[in-house]
Motif scaffolding. Structure first.
Motif, short mmCIF file in Angstrom:
data_model
loop_
_atom_site.label_atom_id
_atom_site.label_comp_id
_atom_site.label_asym_id
_atom_site.label_seq_id
_atom_site.Cartn_x
_atom_site.Cartn_y
_atom_site.Cartn_z
N LEU A 172 44.89 -33.56 -13.72
CA LEU A 172 46.20 -33.02 -14.05
C LEU A 172 46.23 -31.50 -14.16
O LEU A 172 47.18 -30.85 -13.72
CB LEU A 172 46.70 -33.62 -15.37
CG LEU A 172 47.00 -35.13 -15.35
CD1 LEU A 172 47.38 -35.59 -16.74
CD2 LEU A 172 48.13 -35.43 -14.38
N TRP A 173 45.22 -30.91 -14.78
CA TRP A 173 45.27 -29.48 -15.11
C TRP A 173 45.46 -28.57 -13.90
O TRP A 173 46.35 -27.71 -13.89
CB TRP A 173 44.02 -29.11 -15.91
CG TRP A 173 44.11 -27.74 -16.49
CD1 TRP A 173 43.57 -26.59 -15.99
CD2 TRP A 173 44.82 -27.36 -17.67
NE1 TRP A 173 43.87 -25.52 -16.78
CE2 TRP A 173 44.64 -25.97 -17.83
CE3 TRP A 173 45.57 -28.06 -18.61
CZ2 TRP A 173 45.20 -25.27 -18.89
CZ3 TRP A 173 46.12 -27.37 -19.66
CH2 TRP A 173 45.93 -25.98 -19.80
N PRO A 174 44.65 -28.69 -12.85
CA PRO A 174 44.79 -27.72 -11.74
C PRO A 174 46.08 -27.88 -10.94
O PRO A 174 46.48 -26.97 -10.21
CB PRO A 174 43.57 -28.02 -10.86
CG PRO A 174 43.21 -29.43 -11.18
CD PRO A 174 43.54 -29.62 -12.61
N LEU A 175 46.76 -29.03 -11.08
CA LEU A 175 47.98 -29.24 -10.31
C LEU A 175 49.23 -28.72 -11.02
O LEU A 175 50.33 -28.75 -10.46
CB LEU A 175 48.15 -30.74 -10.00
CG LEU A 175 47.07 -31.36 -9.11
CD1 LEU A 175 47.29 -32.85 -8.99
CD2 LEU A 175 47.07 -30.70 -7.73
N GLY A 176 49.07 -28.27 -12.28
CA GLY A 176 50.22 -27.84 -13.07
C GLY A 176 51.00 -26.70 -12.46
O GLY A 176 52.21 -26.78 -12.28
N SER A 177 50.29 -25.61 -12.14
CA SER A 177 51.00 -24.43 -11.61
C SER A 177 51.64 -24.73 -10.26
O SER A 177 52.73 -24.23 -9.95
CB SER A 177 50.02 -23.26 -11.48
OG SER A 177 48.94 -23.61 -10.63
N LYS A 178 50.98 -25.58 -9.44
CA LYS A 178 51.55 -25.92 -8.14
C LYS A 178 52.86 -26.70 -8.31
O LYS A 178 53.85 -26.42 -7.63
CB LYS A 178 50.55 -26.74 -7.32
CG LYS A 178 49.35 -25.94 -6.83
CD LYS A 178 48.48 -26.77 -5.94
CE LYS A 178 47.29 -25.95 -5.41
NZ LYS A 178 46.41 -26.76 -4.54
N MET A 179 52.86 -27.67 -9.21
CA MET A 179 54.06 -28.46 -9.42
C MET A 179 55.19 -27.59 -9.97
O MET A 179 56.36 -27.75 -9.59
CB MET A 179 53.77 -29.62 -10.38
CG MET A 179 54.98 -30.52 -10.65
SD MET A 179 55.65 -31.26 -9.15
CE MET A 179 54.47 -32.57 -8.88
N PHE A 180 54.87 -26.65 -10.86
CA PHE A 180 55.89 -25.76 -11.42
C PHE A 180 56.53 -24.92 -10.31
O PHE A 180 57.76 -24.81 -10.24
CB PHE A 180 55.25 -24.84 -12.46
CG PHE A 180 56.17 -23.78 -12.99
CD1 PHE A 180 57.13 -24.08 -13.93
CD2 PHE A 180 56.07 -22.47 -12.54
CE1 PHE A 180 57.99 -23.10 -14.42
CE2 PHE A 180 56.91 -21.49 -13.01
CZ PHE A 180 57.87 -21.81 -13.97
N ALA A 181 55.72 -24.34 -9.44
CA ALA A 181 56.24 -23.49 -8.36
C ALA A 181 57.09 -24.30 -7.39
O ALA A 181 58.17 -23.86 -6.97
CB ALA A 181 55.08 -22.82 -7.62
N ILE A 182 56.62 -25.50 -7.05
CA ILE A 182 57.36 -26.34 -6.11
C ILE A 182 58.69 -26.77 -6.72
O ILE A 182 59.74 -26.74 -6.06
CB ILE A 182 56.52 -27.57 -5.71
CG1 ILE A 182 55.33 -27.13 -4.86
CG2 ILE A 182 57.37 -28.59 -4.95
CD1 ILE A 182 54.33 -28.24 -4.59
N SER A 183 58.68 -27.16 -8.00
CA SER A 183 59.90 -27.62 -8.66
C SER A 183 60.93 -26.50 -8.72
O SER A 183 62.12 -26.72 -8.46
CB SER A 183 59.58 -28.13 -10.07
OG SER A 183 58.71 -29.23 -10.01
#
Length: 585
Positions: A172-183
């Motif tokens: 979960l941790w490394p995917l956080g910033s990617k999901m935020f930017a995409i959202s």
């Protein structure tokens, strides 16, 4: 990812503390009750295995199920109230801010994008609060409580199960910033698509008459394609997170069942304890799998809150000064020469590279007509925008009598103005709604009848089956141009302004409609200081003062006859409009 702005945003609009506490207690209480179910199930299994099942155990298990169901129902309803209350407060704040934003903001942003921030982004926040916050908190209780009971039942199997925790965090941790930017990017694109929808639907007649459907179709497909790509990027992350989380949990389940079966065979734990351990594992595993959904929605809520905060932090129209004179001295009175509008070396530019006005100076004739003429782009409409304080001058001063208008409150100043434009904008609703639009107090039927009579609308209203309650349609499409103009004049009469701004209201009307509108305008202009943007010199030839604008500068002032004798451009304009006989004087 900064969480503090999000918490501050929703915290401003939280309901009373006891309601939030009730929602949390009900949610956590329901989770706490669920922790008793595996223990009671263990007792049922062991008693049934020994052929000594007691009715009290079964009743207790049923009572826990019933109470858990009731608390869950009340908890969901209460948390929904909390979420709806917060979002309603958030929408009120955003709506109030939007109404107070300066015109320059709407010059830069489409209406659809602004609408998206009020509706779509606030819905994302509401869905997160209602659907994920309590389940997340309940999941924490379920995990902590379940682990505690499992340590009591069998610490070896508990440690085996806890292998899932670091494995889940690593995913979960490394995917956080990617999901935020995409959202956030997806919400931005959604706002732009909604902006295109609003623009096309508002001007659908222009789209069709211009045969612009193919161009709009291409642009729409491009927006939809972008939304699809962002959606697939979200799906790509979820396609990694969800299967891996499920695989880790299933692996732990296999290990628990295998190892637990060995422990039962060895006699170190009972069959009932193994059943309880497996049930607790599910109560711990489910919140872990739900964390992927919580994690995704939280990133979306952060992105939505950032866009809303950007809108809230936009500077509003500056309210400066207070007109503390008695109300009877502020409106409904005829002004004196010392209380007219004047420009003193006013300059303005929409941007540093787009100067519009340069050192404009003039004084409107008190109680008379002051007209502005000049080529398109000379700055006539900009002067009106400055008078209405939609923008502030970049240089110079606009005065009301001896006072700087910027020292007066916007409400007090705009209360003195009425604007009748060529378009005569209308709001969807009834004729009565449009007549009284923006008036702070109730308007008597007598005043409405006087305004209709003055605007030559009495016969028209009497001929309509619903009279004043007749719907005008979106932007007044159910009325003719002349009817809209006269309705705008009647609205101005009800406002009883000190200053009247006219953007030649008869420019695009047929001769009969023009006659009716001109007659209504003459009644409206009596005794009022009137500023007119003139496109046809014949309509302002009797003006008390005509101001000639060229490239943002005043190059001449005077009456019609004075300018015909002294101003080259004015003579040229007069000849171009077939006023040669006068131009030759």
């Amino acid at each position: 990812m900064n969480v503090k702005p999000f918490l501050a945003l929703v915290g401003k609009h939280r309901p009373k503390g006891w309601i939030i506490a009730a929602a949390i207690i009900l949610g956590l209480g329901e989770t706490a009750l669920s922790l008793f179910i595996p223990l009671l199930t263990r007792d049922v299994v062991e008693e049934a295995s020994a052929s000594a099942l007691q009715s009290a155990t079964v009743i207790m298990l049923g009572a826990v199920f019933a109470l858990q169901t009731a608390m869950s129902g009340f908890g969901v309803y209460t948390m929904s109230y909390v979420g709806q209350y917060m979002v309603a407060g958030l929408r009120r704040e955003v709506w109030e801010r939007v109404l107070r934003l300066p015109v320059s903001f709407f010059d830069r942003n489409t209406s659809g994008e602004t609408m998206s921030r009020i509706t779509n982004d606030s819905n994302v926040i509401k869905d997160f609060i209602v659907g994920h916050v309590i389940s997340f908190l309940g999941g924490i209780v379920s995990i902590v409580g379940g682990v505690g009971i499992l340590l009591y039942l069998d610490w070896r199997m508990t440690l085996l199960m806890l292998i899932a925790v670091p494995a889940s965090l690593l995913i979960l941790w490394p995917l956080g910033s990617k999901m935020f930017a995409i959202s956030k990017s997806m919400q931005d694109e959604t706002a732009m698509f909604q902006g295109d929808l609003g623009r096309v639907l508002t001007e659908i007649r222009l789209v069709k008459s211009s045969l612009a459907e193919p161009a709009e179709l291409r642009q729409g497909r491009g927006r939809i394609g972008s939304l699809f790509r962002f959606g697939m990027k979200e799906a790509k992350i979820m396609s990694i997170v969800t299967p891996l989380m499920m695989s880790i949990m299933l692996l732990i389940l296999v290990l628990l069942i295998g190892y637990g079966g060995v422990r039962v065979a060895q006699g170190t734990i009972t069959t009932g304890e193994l059943v309880a351990i497996i049930l607790y594992m599910f109560q711990i595993v489910m919140p872990f799998t739900q964390m992927a959904s919580f994690f995704t929605q939280f990133q979306k809520a952060l992105g939505a809150s950032q866009r809303i905060i950007e809108l809230i932090e936009e500077p509003a129209e500056t309210e400066r000064g207070i007109d503390d004179r008695p109300a009877n001295q502020q409106r409904g009175r005829r002004i004196t020469a010392s209380e007219t509008i004047s420009f003193e070396k006013v300059s303005f530019a929409y941007s540093p590279d787009r100067p519009i006005l340069n050192g404009v100076s003039f004084e409107a004739v008190a109680g008379g007509m002051t007209a502005f003429v000049g080529a398109s782009g000379a700055g006539k409409t900009t002067i009106f925008s400055l008078v209405e304080r939609f923008y502030s001058p970049t240089g110079g001063t606009i005065r009301y009598g001896a006072d700087d208008v910027s020292a007066m409150s916007l409400q007090q100043w705009r209360d003195r103005l009425a604007y009748v434009s060529q378009e005569s904008p209308m709001m969807a609703g009834s004729i009565r709604h449009n007549l009284t639009y923006g008036l702070s107090s109730d308007v008597s039927e007598e005043r409405i009848a006087e305004a209709l009579e003055g605007a030559n609308l009495t016969e028209l209203i009497a001929s309509l089956p619903d009279g004043l309650e007749t719907e005008v349609g979106e932007r007044g499409v159910k009325l003719s141009g002349g009817q809209r103009q006269r309705l705008a004049i009647a609205r101005a009469m009800l406002r009883d302004p000190e200053f009247l701004l006219l953007d030649e209201a008869t420019a695009h009307l047929d001769s009969e409609s023009e006659r009716l509108v001109q007659d209504a305008l003459q009644k409206l202009m009596q005794g009022r200081t009137t500023l007119v943007i003139a496109h046809r010199l014949s309509t302002v030839s009797n003006a008390d003062r005509i101001i000639v604008l060229e490239k943002g500068e005043v190059t001449g002032q005077g009456t019609h006859m004075e300018l015909l004798r002294s101003h080259e451009l004015y003579v040229k304009l007069a000849k171009g409009q077939h006023l040669e006989s006068e131009a030759a004087v």
